[in-house]
Write a protein that holds these residues in place. Structure first.
Motif, PDB file in Angstrom:
ATOM      1  N   GLU A  44       0.771  -1.334   0.181  1.00  0.00           N
ATOM      2  CA  GLU A  44       0.008  -0.054   0.137  1.00  0.00           C
ATOM      3  C   GLU A  44       0.799   1.234  -0.007  1.00  0.00           C
ATOM      4  OE1 GLU A  44      -4.034   1.565   2.354  1.00  0.00           O
ATOM      5  OE2 GLU A  44      -2.239   1.022   3.621  1.00  0.00           O
ATOM      6  N   LEU A  45       2.013   1.232   0.644  1.00  0.00           N
ATOM      7  CA  LEU A  45       2.913   2.447   0.741  1.00  0.00           C
ATOM      8  C   LEU A  45       3.690   2.516  -0.729  1.00  0.00           C
ATOM      9  CD1 LEU A  45       4.540   1.793   4.467  1.00  0.00           C
ATOM     10  CD2 LEU A  45       2.682   3.619   3.720  1.00  0.00           C
ATOM     11  N   ILE A  46       3.805   1.351  -1.230  1.00  0.00           N
ATOM     12  CA  ILE A  46       4.569   1.596  -2.665  1.00  0.00           C
ATOM     13  C   ILE A  46       3.394   1.969  -3.699  1.00  0.00           C
ATOM     14  CG2 ILE A  46       5.468   0.107  -4.543  1.00  0.00           C
ATOM     15  CD1 ILE A  46       6.714  -1.623  -2.244  1.00  0.00           C
ATOM     16  N   ASP A  47       2.384   1.679  -3.292  1.00  0.00           N
ATOM     17  CA  ASP A  47       1.340   1.992  -4.440  1.00  0.00           C
ATOM     18  C   ASP A  47       1.066   3.531  -4.264  1.00  0.00           C
ATOM     19  OD1 ASP A  47       1.218  -0.527  -5.590  1.00  0.00           O
ATOM     20  OD2 ASP A  47      -0.873  -1.162  -4.581  1.00  0.00           O
ATOM     21  N   SER A  48       0.978   4.082  -2.983  1.00  0.00           N
ATOM     22  CA  SER A  48       0.608   5.391  -2.820  1.00  0.00           C
ATOM     23  C   SER A  48       2.134   6.342  -2.926  1.00  0.00           C
ATOM     24  CB  SER A  48       0.188   5.596  -1.446  1.00  0.00           C
ATOM     25  OG  SER A  48       1.093   5.336  -0.430  1.00  0.00           O
ATOM     26  N   GLY A  49       3.180   5.805  -3.526  1.00  0.00           N
ATOM     27  CA  GLY A  49       4.194   6.573  -3.640  1.00  0.00           C
ATOM     28  C   GLY A  49       5.112   6.864  -2.433  1.00  0.00           C
ATOM     29  N   GLN A  50       4.909   6.400  -1.253  1.00  0.00           N
ATOM     30  CA  GLN A  50       5.713   6.690  -0.210  1.00  0.00           C
ATOM     31  C   GLN A  50       6.779   5.885   0.320  1.00  0.00           C
ATOM     32  OE1 GLN A  50       3.104   6.754   3.366  1.00  0.00           O
ATOM     33  NE2 GLN A  50       1.371   7.338   2.189  1.00  0.00           N
ATOM     34  N   LEU A  51       6.842   4.417  -0.850  1.00  0.00           N
ATOM     35  CA  LEU A  51       8.218   3.990  -0.660  1.00  0.00           C
ATOM     36  C   LEU A  51       8.510   3.430  -2.048  1.00  0.00           C
ATOM     37  CD1 LEU A  51       7.566   1.165   2.070  1.00  0.00           C
ATOM     38  CD2 LEU A  51       9.169   3.077   1.954  1.00  0.00           C
ATOM     39  N   PRO A  52       9.574   3.280  -2.505  1.00  0.00           N
ATOM     40  CA  PRO A  52      10.088   2.822  -3.878  1.00  0.00           C
ATOM     41  C   PRO A  52       9.641   1.363  -3.920  1.00  0.00           C
ATOM     42  CG  PRO A  52      11.923   3.035  -2.632  1.00  0.00           C
ATOM     43  CD  PRO A  52      10.678   3.553  -1.586  1.00  0.00           C
ATOM     44  N   GLY A  53       9.505   1.164  -5.537  1.00  0.00           N
ATOM     45  CA  GLY A  53       9.255  -0.215  -5.723  1.00  0.00           C
ATOM     46  C   GLY A  53       8.208  -0.457  -6.932  1.00  0.00           C
ATOM     47  N   ALA A  54       7.905  -1.608  -7.230  1.00  0.00           N
ATOM     48  CA  ALA A  54       6.807  -2.021  -8.216  1.00  0.00           C
ATOM     49  C   ALA A  54       5.446  -1.893  -7.648  1.00  0.00           C
ATOM     50  CB  ALA A  54       7.215  -3.338  -8.948  1.00  0.00           C
ATOM     51  N   THR A  55       4.628  -0.967  -8.334  1.00  0.00           N
ATOM     52  CA  THR A  55       3.308  -0.913  -7.831  1.00  0.00           C
ATOM     53  C   THR A  55       2.566  -2.088  -8.206  1.00  0.00           C
ATOM     54  OG1 THR A  55       2.402   0.182 -10.115  1.00  0.00           O
ATOM     55  CG2 THR A  55       3.217   1.835  -8.212  1.00  0.00           C
ATOM     56  N   SER A  56       1.422  -2.470  -7.601  1.00  0.00           N
ATOM     57  CA  SER A  56       0.500  -3.498  -7.955  1.00  0.00           C
ATOM     58  C   SER A  56       0.156  -3.651  -9.382  1.00  0.00           C
ATOM     59  CB  SER A  56      -0.835  -3.485  -7.092  1.00  0.00           C
ATOM     60  OG  SER A  56      -0.586  -3.160  -5.818  1.00  0.00           O
ATOM     61  N   THR A  57      -0.069  -2.434  -9.981  1.00  0.00           N
ATOM     62  CA  THR A  57      -0.529  -2.681 -11.622  1.00  0.00           C
ATOM     63  C   THR A  57       0.814  -2.938 -12.271  1.00  0.00           C
ATOM     64  OG1 THR A  57      -1.786  -0.604 -11.018  1.00  0.00           O
ATOM     65  CG2 THR A  57      -0.955  -1.271 -13.205  1.00  0.00           C
ATOM     66  N   GLU A  58       1.977  -2.483 -12.001  1.00  0.00           N
ATOM     67  CA  GLU A  58       3.333  -2.973 -12.473  1.00  0.00           C
ATOM     68  C   GLU A  58       3.531  -4.357 -12.138  1.00  0.00           C
ATOM     69  OE1 GLU A  58       5.693   1.429 -12.393  1.00  0.00           O
ATOM     70  OE2 GLU A  58       5.932  -0.134 -10.521  1.00  0.00           O
ATOM     71  N   GLN A  59       3.339  -4.988 -11.139  1.00  0.00           N
ATOM     72  CA  GLN A  59       3.399  -6.421 -10.787  1.00  0.00           C
ATOM     73  C   GLN A  59       2.632  -7.179 -11.690  1.00  0.00           C
ATOM     74  OE1 GLN A  59       3.304  -6.767  -6.566  1.00  0.00           O
ATOM     75  NE2 GLN A  59       5.384  -6.029  -6.439  1.00  0.00           N
ATOM     76  N   ALA A  60       1.215  -6.700 -11.890  1.00  0.00           N
ATOM     77  CA  ALA A  60       0.378  -7.342 -12.715  1.00  0.00           C
ATOM     78  C   ALA A  60       0.644  -7.507 -13.961  1.00  0.00           C
ATOM     79  CB  ALA A  60      -1.140  -6.906 -12.462  1.00  0.00           C
ATOM     80  N   GLU A  61       1.339  -6.446 -14.571  1.00  0.00           N
ATOM     81  CA  GLU A  61       1.822  -6.438 -15.773  1.00  0.00           C
ATOM     82  C   GLU A  61       2.949  -7.192 -15.975  1.00  0.00           C
ATOM     83  OE1 GLU A  61       2.518  -2.267 -16.780  1.00  0.00           O
ATOM     84  OE2 GLU A  61       0.427  -1.734 -16.858  1.00  0.00           O
ATOM     85  N   LEU A  62       3.798  -7.477 -15.157  1.00  0.00           N
ATOM     86  CA  LEU A  62       5.015  -8.133 -15.137  1.00  0.00           C
ATOM     87  C   LEU A  62       4.661  -9.506 -15.125  1.00  0.00           C
ATOM     88  CD1 LEU A  62       7.631  -6.552 -12.873  1.00  0.00           C
ATOM     89  CD2 LEU A  62       7.763  -6.835 -15.589  1.00  0.00           C
ATOM     90  N   THR A  63       3.822  -9.972 -14.235  1.00  0.00           N
ATOM     91  CA  THR A  63       3.197 -11.392 -14.235  1.00  0.00           C
ATOM     92  C   THR A  63       2.506 -11.822 -15.437  1.00  0.00           C
ATOM     93  OG1 THR A  63       2.671 -11.137 -11.789  1.00  0.00           O
ATOM     94  CG2 THR A  63       1.516 -12.965 -12.925  1.00  0.00           C
ATOM     95  N   ALA A  64       1.823 -10.908 -16.004  1.00  0.00           N
ATOM     96  CA  ALA A  64       1.063 -11.180 -17.537  1.00  0.00           C
ATOM     97  C   ALA A  64       2.223 -11.453 -18.484  1.00  0.00           C
ATOM     98  CB  ALA A  64      -0.001 -10.222 -17.785  1.00  0.00           C
ATOM     99  N   ALA A  65       3.356 -10.528 -18.515  1.00  0.00           N
ATOM    100  CA  ALA A  65       4.153 -10.662 -19.568  1.00  0.00           C
ATOM    101  C   ALA A  65       5.085 -12.087 -19.364  1.00  0.00           C
ATOM    102  CB  ALA A  65       4.982  -9.517 -19.430  1.00  0.00           C
TER     103      ALA A  65
END
Length: 100
Positions: A44-65
Motif C-alpha cells: 500500500e505504501l509503494i502504491d501510494s508512492g511513499q516507498l520505492p518499488g513496483a506498484t501492484s499494477t506494474e506487478q500484474a503487468e509483469l506477471t502477465a508478460a
C-alpha cells in the motif's frame, strides 16, 4: 500457492490497522498471519508512492508478460520439435531449408 484474499478484505484489514489497531490483534481476530498484513501494508505504501518499488499494477503487468513469454517459449519448442521430426531445420530468418 499462497491463499488469495479479495481486495475488499485487504482494504478492510488495512483500514483496521490504520485506525490504530495492532497488527497482531487484527491478524488474530481475522485468522490471518501478521506477515501477510505487513506485506499488504508495505505494498500500500509503494502504491501510494511513499516507498520505492513496483506498484501492484506494474506487478500484474509483469506477471502477465512472464506468463505470455512462457507460452511463446512453449510454442517455439513445439515448432522446433515438429521441424526436427519433419527433417527440416528452421533458420533464424524464418525460412526453412531441407536437411542433407
Amino acid at each position: 500457492m499462497p491463499k488469495r484474499y479479495p481486495p475488499e478484505f485487504r482494504r478492510k484489514v488495512l483500514d483496521l490497522v490504520a485506525s490504530g489497531r495492532r497488527v497482531a490483534q487484527v491478524a488474530s481476530d481475522l485468522d490471518n498471519s501478521e506477515q501477510t498484513i505487513y506485506v499488504w501494508r508495505r505494498q500500500e505504501l509503494i502504491d501510494s508512492g511513499q516507498l520505492p518499488g513496483a506498484t501492484s499494477t506494474e506487478q500484474a503487468e509483469l506477471t502477465a508478460a512472464r506468463r505470455r513469454i512462457a507460452q511463446l517459449e512453449a510454442e517455439v519448442a513445439i515448432h522446433r520439435r515438429a521441424a526436427e521430426l519433419l527433417g527440416e531445420v528452421v533458420s533464424p530468418k524464418g525460412g526453412l531449408r531441407r536437411s542433407r
